[in-house]
Design a protein around this motif. Structure first.
Motif, PDB file in Angstrom:
ATOM      1  N   ALA A 120     -41.797  23.853 141.179  1.00 42.65           N
ATOM      2  CA  ALA A 120     -40.370  23.594 141.019  1.00 42.65           C
ATOM      3  C   ALA A 120     -40.052  22.162 141.313  1.00 42.65           C
ATOM      4  N   ALA A 121     -40.595  21.863 142.291  1.00 45.63           N
ATOM      5  CA  ALA A 121     -40.379  20.377 142.834  1.00 45.63           C
ATOM      6  C   ALA A 121     -41.292  19.488 142.063  1.00 45.63           C
ATOM      7  N   LEU A 122     -42.397  19.984 141.577  1.00 49.15           N
ATOM      8  CA  LEU A 122     -43.318  19.039 141.020  1.00 49.15           C
ATOM      9  C   LEU A 122     -42.734  18.932 139.415  1.00 49.15           C
ATOM     10  N   LEU A 123     -42.207  19.948 138.940  1.00 49.38           N
ATOM     11  CA  LEU A 123     -41.647  19.748 137.635  1.00 49.38           C
ATOM     12  C   LEU A 123     -40.247  19.073 137.818  1.00 49.38           C
ATOM     13  N   LYS A 124     -39.673  19.070 138.589  1.00 51.61           N
ATOM     14  CA  LYS A 124     -38.289  18.237 138.749  1.00 51.61           C
ATOM     15  C   LYS A 124     -38.602  16.921 138.854  1.00 51.61           C
ATOM     16  N   ASN A 125     -39.667  16.561 139.954  1.00 52.60           N
ATOM     17  CA  ASN A 125     -39.961  15.130 139.773  1.00 52.60           C
ATOM     18  C   ASN A 125     -40.569  14.489 138.598  1.00 52.60           C
ATOM     19  N   PHE A 126     -41.183  15.134 137.793  1.00 53.30           N
ATOM     20  CA  PHE A 126     -41.857  14.895 136.512  1.00 53.30           C
ATOM     21  C   PHE A 126     -40.801  14.714 135.385  1.00 53.30           C
ATOM     22  N   ALA A 152     -40.540  29.784 140.683  1.00 48.98           N
ATOM     23  CA  ALA A 152     -40.128  28.248 140.463  1.00 48.98           C
ATOM     24  C   ALA A 152     -39.019  28.566 139.447  1.00 48.98           C
ATOM     25  N   GLU A 153     -38.881  29.476 138.865  1.00 53.67           N
ATOM     26  CA  GLU A 153     -37.680  29.681 137.951  1.00 53.67           C
ATOM     27  C   GLU A 153     -36.451  29.882 138.836  1.00 53.67           C
ATOM     28  N   TYR A 154     -36.801  30.813 139.939  1.00 51.87           N
ATOM     29  CA  TYR A 154     -36.017  31.100 140.784  1.00 51.87           C
ATOM     30  C   TYR A 154     -35.345  30.188 141.436  1.00 51.87           C
ATOM     31  N   VAL A 155     -36.093  29.085 142.042  1.00 47.04           N
ATOM     32  CA  VAL A 155     -35.787  27.937 142.924  1.00 47.04           C
ATOM     33  C   VAL A 155     -34.739  27.088 141.959  1.00 47.04           C
ATOM     34  N   ALA A 156     -35.290  26.734 140.695  1.00 49.59           N
ATOM     35  CA  ALA A 156     -34.888  25.763 139.951  1.00 49.59           C
ATOM     36  C   ALA A 156     -33.551  26.198 139.395  1.00 49.59           C
ATOM     37  N   GLN A 157     -33.245  27.642 139.246  1.00 52.65           N
ATOM     38  CA  GLN A 157     -31.912  27.925 138.786  1.00 52.65           C
ATOM     39  C   GLN A 157     -31.117  27.883 139.881  1.00 52.65           C
ATOM     40  N   ASN A 158     -31.569  28.296 141.055  1.00 51.47           N
ATOM     41  CA  ASN A 158     -30.530  28.128 142.350  1.00 51.47           C
ATOM     42  C   ASN A 158     -30.221  26.672 142.603  1.00 51.47           C
ATOM     43  N   LYS A 160     -30.566  24.063 140.086  1.00 53.48           N
ATOM     44  CA  LYS A 160     -30.031  23.442 138.969  1.00 53.48           C
ATOM     45  C   LYS A 160     -30.815  22.195 138.715  1.00 53.48           C
ATOM     46  N   HIS A 161     -32.238  22.486 138.773  1.00 57.17           N
ATOM     47  CA  HIS A 161     -33.307  21.410 138.426  1.00 57.17           C
ATOM     48  C   HIS A 161     -33.229  20.885 136.821  1.00 57.17           C
TER      49      HIS A 161
END
Length: 332
Positions: A120-126, A152-158, A160-161
């Motif tokens: 999730a962090a890798l996709l967010k930074n990208f 990763a979807e769980y983290v991103a939704q919580n 708000k990535h």
């Protein structure tokens, strides 16, 4: 003399490949211990190309003329090269579809929830860096890689990535949504051995428990940290786990396989694709709640297709290519 040099080059190349394979297998087996006790041997989460991590500058050059991004996530004891081999889906997609293909490598021995956070962090930074360049994002995961994507979807939704804004398509190939029966059997065996009075059998059971956190998570397909931290070891099979909601607006496709033909015996069908049972791949199990993908995702089943072949089969690839092209609104 020239023949001798050629043979030496082939030997060196084979040796390097062998080391890479051993490294990924070792991380899959005891990657959590390596991360703690010997970090240099632990694999980090990154985008890879030709055996090296991709820098921000290299990514910037790649995405310049590409509007559609496809990210591939490997499974347990594998790495990014499974997608870029001659028959790998990444290699084929790059030839057939006008999209940027990125390949993730990670330590598959870590808990799925840890790798979910890292992805999730890798996709967010990208996407934070290249948000205006991207029209659509497609995620493709094989086996454990599919569970890492869902985590990763769980983290991103919580959290708000931003990458969720571009996320349009998800393809899960042979995902153990309700767990792997082999890990359930392995857990059962070590559980029983540790309960016996015989000291040698207890030692064997304790050694069996050294399986990595990632492998333990495969028992029920655990995606969230609280689920393995609060795991009740007395329940050999049944387990309550957090159900990760699907991302709104994303088209989900779950592809499952089985080594049997339609006409084969129930015994042969029990083994599913060899590693993941048919019901688990469909998100159904008598031991855990039904997966949220059931009823929402498009499920496609392939006969005479083993677990690993789900990432190499020509028939599976044709389906993946069609979905990717539709998701990217591209012509093949």
């Amino acid at each position: 003399m020239a023949q001798g040099k050629d043979k030496w080059k082939k030997f060196v190349k084979a040796s390097q490949k062998g080391k890479a394979v051993l490294h990924t297998v070792l991380n899959g087996l005891v990657g959590d211990l390596l991360a703690t006790l010997h970090p240099p041997l632990s694999i980090g989460m990154s985008f890879r190309e030709k055996g090296k991590d991709l820098s921000v500058d290299e990514l910037s050059k790649k995405i310049k003329d590409k509007k559609h991004v496809i990210v591939f996530v490997h499974g347990l004891m594998a790495d990014d090269t499974m997608w870029t081999s001659k028959k790998g889906f990444g290699t084929r997609i790059e030839n057939d579809v006008d999209a940027l293909c990125l390949y993730v490598r990670y330590n598959s021995g870590l808990h799925i929830s840890d790798n979910g956070k890292a992805l999730a962090a890798l996709l967010k930074n990208f996407t934070d860096r290249f948000l205006e360049n991207i029209l659509s994002l497609t995620l493709i995961g094989h086996s454990m890689g599919g569970l890492v994507i869902r985590s990763a979807e769980y983290v991103a939704q919580n959290e708000k990535h931003t990458w969720l804004l571009k996320y349009k398509t998800c393809l899960l190939l042979a995902p153990p949504l309700a767990g792997s029966h082999w890990e359930q059997l392995g857990f059962s065996a070590s559980f029983v051995l540790k309960k016996l009075w015989n000291i040698p059998t207890r030692i064997i059971g304790a050694v069996g428990d050294l399986r990595s956190g990632g492998i333990h998570d495969l028992r029920h397909g655990l995606l969230v940290e609280d689920d393995w931290k609060n795991h009740n070891q007395r329940h050999v099979f049944k387990h309550t786990k957090t159900q990760v909601p699907l991302v709104d607006g994303v088209n989900y496709h779950v592809l499952t396989g089985e080594i049997a033909n339609k006409e084969d015996s129930a015994f042969k069908k029990f083994f599913g694709d060899g590693l993941v049972g048919i019901k688990s791949g469909k998100g159904e199990s008598p031991f855990v709640e039904k997966d949220p993908l059931v009823g929402r995702a498009t499920f496609k089943h392939f006969y005479k297709t083993s677990h690993m072949n789900m990432a190499f089969s020509a028939g599976v690839y044709q389906y993946v290519k069609r979905v990717v092209a539709m998701g990217s609104t591209l012509e093949i």
